[in-house]
Design a protein around this motif. Structure first.
Motif, PDB file in Angstrom:
ATOM      1  N   SER A   2       0.854  -1.186   0.000  1.00  0.00           N
ATOM      2  CA  SER A   2       0.000   0.000   0.000  1.00  0.00           C
ATOM      3  C   SER A   2       0.889   1.235   0.000  1.00  0.00           C
ATOM      4  CB  SER A   2      -0.927   0.001   1.229  1.00  0.00           C
ATOM      5  OG  SER A   2      -0.157   0.005   2.419  1.00  0.00           O
ATOM      6  N   GLN A   5       0.028   8.846   1.250  1.00  0.00           N
ATOM      7  CA  GLN A   5      -0.343   9.959   0.379  1.00  0.00           C
ATOM      8  C   GLN A   5       0.872  10.564  -0.317  1.00  0.00           C
ATOM      9  OE1 GLN A   5      -2.327  13.221   2.322  1.00  0.00           O
ATOM     10  NE2 GLN A   5      -3.279  13.909   0.424  1.00  0.00           N
ATOM     11  N   GLU A   8       1.753   8.379  -3.247  1.00  0.00           N
ATOM     12  CA  GLU A   8       0.750   8.554  -4.303  1.00  0.00           C
ATOM     13  C   GLU A   8       1.010   9.817  -5.110  1.00  0.00           C
ATOM     14  OE1 GLU A   8      -3.081   8.690  -2.544  1.00  0.00           O
ATOM     15  OE2 GLU A   8      -3.402   6.513  -2.620  1.00  0.00           O
ATOM     16  N   ALA A  38      -7.339  12.370  -7.657  1.00  0.00           N
ATOM     17  CA  ALA A  38      -7.839  11.026  -7.990  1.00  0.00           C
ATOM     18  C   ALA A  38      -6.681  10.198  -8.556  1.00  0.00           C
ATOM     19  CB  ALA A  38      -8.974  11.118  -8.991  1.00  0.00           C
ATOM     20  N   ARG A  40      -4.377   7.497 -10.088  1.00  0.00           N
ATOM     21  CA  ARG A  40      -4.839   6.503 -11.064  1.00  0.00           C
ATOM     22  C   ARG A  40      -4.978   5.107 -10.465  1.00  0.00           C
ATOM     23  NH1 ARG A  40      -1.956   3.945 -16.312  1.00  0.00           N
ATOM     24  NH2 ARG A  40      -3.739   3.880 -17.739  1.00  0.00           N
ATOM     25  N   HIS A  41      -4.055   4.698  -9.594  1.00  0.00           N
ATOM     26  CA  HIS A  41      -4.087   3.310  -9.127  1.00  0.00           C
ATOM     27  C   HIS A  41      -5.320   3.012  -8.286  1.00  0.00           C
ATOM     28  CE1 HIS A  41      -2.506   4.922  -5.284  1.00  0.00           C
ATOM     29  NE2 HIS A  41      -2.933   3.788  -4.760  1.00  0.00           N
ATOM     30  N   ARG A  42      -5.911   4.020  -7.677  1.00  0.00           N
ATOM     31  CA  ARG A  42      -7.108   3.789  -6.869  1.00  0.00           C
ATOM     32  C   ARG A  42      -8.288   3.313  -7.715  1.00  0.00           C
ATOM     33  NH1 ARG A  42      -7.792   9.061  -2.961  1.00  0.00           N
ATOM     34  NH2 ARG A  42      -5.657   9.213  -2.148  1.00  0.00           N
ATOM     35  N   PHE A  43      -8.245   3.605  -9.013  1.00  0.00           N
ATOM     36  CA  PHE A  43      -9.362   3.280  -9.894  1.00  0.00           C
ATOM     37  C   PHE A  43      -9.163   1.979 -10.662  1.00  0.00           C
ATOM     38  CE2 PHE A  43      -9.968   7.595  -8.784  1.00  0.00           C
ATOM     39  CZ  PHE A  43     -11.331   7.828  -8.861  1.00  0.00           C
ATOM     40  N   GLU A  46      -7.967  -4.950  -8.829  1.00  0.00           N
ATOM     41  CA  GLU A  46      -6.829  -5.732  -8.326  1.00  0.00           C
ATOM     42  C   GLU A  46      -6.221  -6.606  -9.417  1.00  0.00           C
ATOM     43  OE1 GLU A  46      -5.820  -5.735  -4.743  1.00  0.00           O
ATOM     44  OE2 GLU A  46      -6.888  -3.861  -5.143  1.00  0.00           O
ATOM     45  N   ARG A  62      -2.538  -7.688  -8.243  1.00  0.00           N
ATOM     46  CA  ARG A  62      -1.852  -6.709  -7.384  1.00  0.00           C
ATOM     47  C   ARG A  62      -1.215  -7.365  -6.164  1.00  0.00           C
ATOM     48  NH1 ARG A  62      -4.597  -1.184  -4.834  1.00  0.00           N
ATOM     49  NH2 ARG A  62      -2.945  -0.732  -3.336  1.00  0.00           N
ATOM     50  N   THR A 161     -16.039   3.192  -6.447  1.00  0.00           N
ATOM     51  CA  THR A 161     -14.707   3.804  -6.409  1.00  0.00           C
ATOM     52  C   THR A 161     -14.814   5.319  -6.352  1.00  0.00           C
ATOM     53  OG1 THR A 161     -13.835   1.953  -7.706  1.00  0.00           O
ATOM     54  CG2 THR A 161     -12.458   3.920  -7.537  1.00  0.00           C
ATOM     55  N   ASN A 165     -13.725   7.991  -3.234  1.00  0.00           N
ATOM     56  CA  ASN A 165     -12.855   9.142  -3.445  1.00  0.00           C
ATOM     57  C   ASN A 165     -13.624  10.461  -3.339  1.00  0.00           C
ATOM     58  OD1 ASN A 165      -9.914   8.314  -4.492  1.00  0.00           O
ATOM     59  ND2 ASN A 165     -11.399   6.752  -5.147  1.00  0.00           N
TER      60      ASN A 165
END
Length: 396
Positions: A2, A5, A8, A38, A40-43, A46, A62, A161, A165
């Protein structure tokens, strides 16, 4: 694995630098802010699908391969997020991509082309991961963004998602070909799937003076970005640019095969020959393919390497989308060849048409997509070179 911030934000800034290099200029500040808000990897799901050295799509999990997964998430490249319309590929079947997160440079190029300003209302066709909808909602506000996704599972995931966010544009599960009239009219309609014809609903749901931006598909070549302005009389007109190759709108897909759908044992083709190398006509130049495809309109091609034909190394097949006419041109592997065997069947002699189209392209200065435009008036699509008066009705 993980990220905090700080990690990210560093990854997003690195991606924005890569996009800057591709575009030739920095991403506008408002879109940089959206990308940072936002990541990119959050969207991405897996499980994604990446090409191997053989060009095949291989699953990347992932949890099992976090470094590979995160590298893909922050590369300026498309990431396949679904294969086979969500169905698990059979053990001996090659998976084929059915949804993806577009290359970031393409995303930002399209956002620039929309020419947005505060208060505008946007309809997005093809939610996918929800990332572009997130950018739009960050820029314009949730209430000004409607995004339509035909796949229920993708729509549900994108909605969740976006909510995670702190974004809540309208996410609709429906056929994007029909737009979404319940919240029309829109200042902009932006598609993340390619079309072979611009749906009338998109034009009807766009305000006069509004813009429709869509990747373009032609049976000969899936390539090009089309930007149309909607006129007060209900027609739409605009130009192409040489960017983007997207998956086709599901309602407009055609999955034709030469031996399954076209050629039959009882067909008796006409035999002739040509002095034009078939490789020049199909596949060697994207610009030639774009021009030839739009002169022909409803013709597609496929190369058959090493067919079981004596003396033939490659065969070029051409066929109409209604499967009533076909042609084949053979190359024997000799780089110095000056004649090529031609076989043509049906009411149309497709190789003759393709040869004429290629000659037309050469005689007009070998134009690329940026010299072509399209006028849509009802069901009629008129393609043109340089100006609308130099046009013809697009067949198909």
């Amino acid at each position: 694995m993980s990220w905090n911030q700080q990690q990210e934000q560093a990854a997003v800034r690195g991606l924005l630098l890569a996009v800057r290099d591709e575009l030739g200029h920095a991403v506008a500040g408002e879109w940089q802010a959206a990308a940072l808000a936002a990541p990119r990897h959050r969207f991405l799901p897996e499980l994604i699908w990446l090409r191997d050295d053989q060009g095949r799509y291989m699953a990347c999990d992932r949890l099992a391969s976090p470094e590979v997964w995160f590298t893909a998430a922050y590369a300026d490249d498309a990431v396949v997020t679904q294969v086979n319309d969500g169905e698990a590929p059979a053990e001996d079947d090659e998976p084929w991509p059915s949804s993806s997160a577009s290359a970031p440079s393409v995303v930002f190029r399209m956002l620039e082309a929309l020419d947005l300003s505060a208060g505008m209302k946007v309809l997005e066709i093809g939610t996918g991961t929800g990332l572009t909808a997130a950018y739009l909602a960050h820029r314009l506000g949730d209430s000004n963004v409607v995004t339509v996704e035909v796949d229920e599972a993708l729509a549900e995931r994108a909605r969740a998602t976006l909510k995670a966010n702190s974004l809540s544009p309208s996410v609709i599960c429906a056929d994007g070909q029909d737009g979404w009239k319940q919240q029309a009219p829109y200042d902009r309609v932006s598609a993340t799937c390619s079309v072979t014809r611009v749906p009338i609903a998109w034009i009807e749901q766009t305000k006069p003076g509004g813009v429709i931006l869509t990747p373009w598909d032609n049976p000969w070549i899936c390539w090009g970005l089309l930007r149309l302005a909607v006129r007060g009389d209900g027609a739409a007109e605009g130009r192409f640019s040489p960017y983007s190759a997207f998956m086709t709108l599901r309602a407009q897909r055609q999955q034709l095969r030469i031996y399954r759908d076209v050629v039959r044992d009882e067909h008796r083709p006409d035999e002739s020959s040509t002095g034009l190398d078939p490789r020049l006509v199909a596949g060697e130049s994207w610009e030639a393919d774009f021009a030839v495809g739009h002169r022909l309109g409803d013709v597609w091609y496929v190369w058959h390497d090493e067919p079981e034909m004596e003396g033939v190394q490659r065969r070029l097949w051409l066929a109409t989308t209604d499967c009533t006419s076909w042609a084949a041109v053979d190359w024997d592997g000799d780089e110095n060849a000056n004649r090529y065997a031609v076989w043509q069947y049906g009411s149309r002699h497709l190789w003759d048409e393709a040869e004429a189209a290629y000659g037309w392209w050469g005689s007009h200065g070998r134009p690329g997509p940026e010299r072509f435009g399209l006028t849509v008036n009802g069901e009629e699509h008129r393609i043109w070179l340089d100006a609308p008066e130099n046009g013809w009705t697009l067949r198909g």
